[in-house]
Design a protein around this motif. Structure first.
Motif, mmCIF file in Angstrom:
data_model
loop_
_atom_site.group_PDB
_atom_site.id
_atom_site.type_symbol
_atom_site.label_atom_id
_atom_site.label_comp_id
_atom_site.label_asym_id
_atom_site.label_seq_id
_atom_site.Cartn_x
_atom_site.Cartn_y
_atom_site.Cartn_z
ATOM 1 N N SER A 285 0.866 -1.174 0.000
ATOM 2 C CA SER A 285 0.000 0.000 0.000
ATOM 3 C C SER A 285 0.905 1.228 0.000
ATOM 4 O O SER A 285 2.136 1.107 0.123
ATOM 5 N N ILE A 286 0.293 2.407 -0.090
ATOM 6 C CA ILE A 286 1.102 3.631 -0.052
ATOM 7 C C ILE A 286 1.821 3.765 1.283
ATOM 8 O O ILE A 286 2.862 4.412 1.372
ATOM 9 N N TRP A 287 1.300 3.133 2.346
ATOM 10 C CA TRP A 287 1.980 3.217 3.639
ATOM 11 C C TRP A 287 3.200 2.312 3.710
ATOM 12 O O TRP A 287 4.169 2.635 4.407
ATOM 13 N N ASP A 288 3.189 1.183 2.989
ATOM 14 C CA ASP A 288 4.406 0.366 2.922
ATOM 15 C C ASP A 288 5.497 1.178 2.242
ATOM 16 O O ASP A 288 6.637 1.230 2.699
ATOM 17 N N ALA A 289 5.129 1.798 1.122
ATOM 18 C CA ALA A 289 6.118 2.572 0.368
ATOM 19 C C ALA A 289 6.631 3.739 1.204
ATOM 20 O O ALA A 289 7.837 3.971 1.313
#
Ligand code: GBH
Length: 451
Positions: free
Chosen positions: A39-43
């Motif tokens: 997700s954008i939070w992993d990135a």
């Protein structure tokens, strides 16, 4: 302040719900398990300098692998309801396209586990973990993301809706829109008013399309949205500060409450943020303005503002805290801010019944001799519940309260440095220890059940 759980419990009606809350990225870990893609939070968490200490949600509380034990933990506290979020990248790893049945299986087990323990299920579809693949087209600044969200909402409702007690489209769009696109402290880390206005409108549209998709699958499933409505307080009684507070309300609350509940954006916002109007197409406001069964309020601290003509819209500056008490994350403790924001909103808008879907304190007290004496958190929750009881007594349609959070977890840009749990998590061993506040909450719920 008298924190007696028995006395507090008596002030709530029998059908009032006491629950605990979490969110997928903050607790699940297992970031690459069973087909989940980033997700954008992993990135974001893997980018140097974005999260304190370089922390990520790769493992978090390892909840994905400890589901049954964590369900027992909730049951042990006596939780009557559990508010959790579903990770879109587990269900649709590419955001669009193929459906990952294995990802749905996890939530299947979660819901069966809640049913078996008699705990009501409150699901949130979006608590900030947008599939990274959707960033290729611009993420929340791209209208297609709204249709992708609606498809995801329909898929989840169809497969899991029979065991849900309520469903929520978004958690705190204020954060994903403004922290994500204006101040850049949350994923995806953009810093432009233009991006923020696009994200605000696309998110609102996604909510409206999402509600339609949910209704199409399950017309009777209670459906709502969770908003961290700001309790805006003017720094002084001066005309300039009071007008500043009005603009701050429009910018922070009206941007969502306006289209959601009145079918229009606030005039001051359209004027002050000229980028917004260009995103609104014919029919959008009707789509966004869907009747809702309930809404959720997340409240932690008030926002005090003063006039600042030099700043960008809403032309305000943050004003200093008035009360000396702060939680360990630095937020002013002001229980009166809770009644202030509720009364303000019910005065401005025609709102359905509501739940307090998050409230709690960062209290970093650690383990000593096997116990956590988090008296500040206990006192914080008791004081806010007392205000909640006042609101019930004044006939505000408040149906329940969810403590944030069941357990310590990944606190976004603060990483694991800030603890909000009723249960302590040792991130080395994944040992859970119920804190004093957790024991207190258990007594409160038990007393409420007996009343
Ligand atoms: C919620 O966000 C989230 O839903 C949840 O995931 C999170 O873990 C939890 O609360 C605790 O943070 O900087 O002093 O002006 C809350 C987000 C909190 C954002 C208050 C604005 C203003 C405090 N909001 N904050 S201050």
């Amino acid at each position: 302040f008298d924190t007696s759980p028995q006395k507090l419990a008596r002030r709530f009606p029998q059908d009032f719900l006491f629950g605990v809350a979490t969110a997928s990225y903050q607790i699940e870990g297992a970031a690459t398990a069973d087909g989940r893609k980033p997700s954008i939070w992993d990135a974001f968490s893997h980018m140097p300098g974005r999260v304190k200490g370089g922390d990520t949600g790769d493992v978090a509380c390892d909840h994905y692998n400890r589901l049954d034990a964590d369900l027992d933990l909730m049951a042990g506290l006596g939780a009557e309801a559990y508010r959790f979020s579903i990770a879109w990248p587990r269900i649709l790893p590419d955001g669009t396209g193929w459906i990952n049945e294995t990802g749905l299986d996890f939530y299947d087990r979660l819901l069966d586990g809640l049913k078996a323990r008699g705990i009501k299920a409150f699901a949130t579809l979006y608590h900030w973990d947008l599939p990274l693949a959707l960033m290729g087209r611009g993420g929340w600044t791209d209208r297609d993301t709204a249709s992708a969200f609606a498809r995801y909402a329909g898929i989840v409702t169809k497969r899991l809706g029979d065991r849900l007690d309520t469903i929520v489209t978004f958690n705190e769009p204020w954060c994903s829109v403004y922290l994500g696109h204006l101040t850049g402290v949350h994923a995806p880390g953009e810093r432009a008013m233009e991006a923020a206005m696009a994200a605000a409108h696309v998110t609102n549209l996604a909510h409206g399309l999402g509600v339609q998709a949910i209704r199409a699958e399950r017309p009777t499933l209670p459906t709502g949205i969770v908003l961290n409505a700001m309790s805006v307080m003017a720094a002084s009684d001066s005309d300039a500060d009071r007008k500043a507070a009005e603009r701050a309300s429009d910018f922070n609350n009206g941007v969502f409450f306006g289209p959601l509940f009145q079918g229009a954006y606030p005039a001051s916002l359209l004027e002050g943020c000229p980028d917004l109007a260009g995103h609104i197409r014919d029919g959008d406001l009707e789509t966004i303005n869907q009747p809702l069964d309930f809404w959720g309020l997340n409240y932690y601290t008030p926002t005090r503002v003063s006039d600042n003509p030099d700043a960008a819209f809403p032309h305000t500056a943050d004003a200093p805290a008035v009360r000396p008490e702060k939680t360990d994350i630095g937020w002013e403790i002001e229980p009166a801010g809770l009644s202030h924001v509720v009364k303000d909103l019910y005065g401005r808008y025609e709102l359905p019944p509501f739940y307090i879907t998050e409230n709690g304190a960062c209290d970093n007290t650690g383990i000593e001799n096997g116990a956590v004496s988090d008296t500040m958190r206990l006192d914080y929750i008791a004081r806010h519940l007392s205000v909640a009881a006042d609101l019930v007594a004044e006939d505000y349609p408040l149906k329940g309260y969810f403590a944030w959070s069941l357990m310590d977890n990944f606190e976004w840009a603060e990483g694991y440095s800030m603890r909000f749990g009723l249960v302590h998590v040792d991130y080395e061993t994944q040992t859970r220890t119920v804190k004093q506040s957790g024991e207190w909450y258990r007594h409160l719920i038990a007393a409420h059940g007996k009343a």
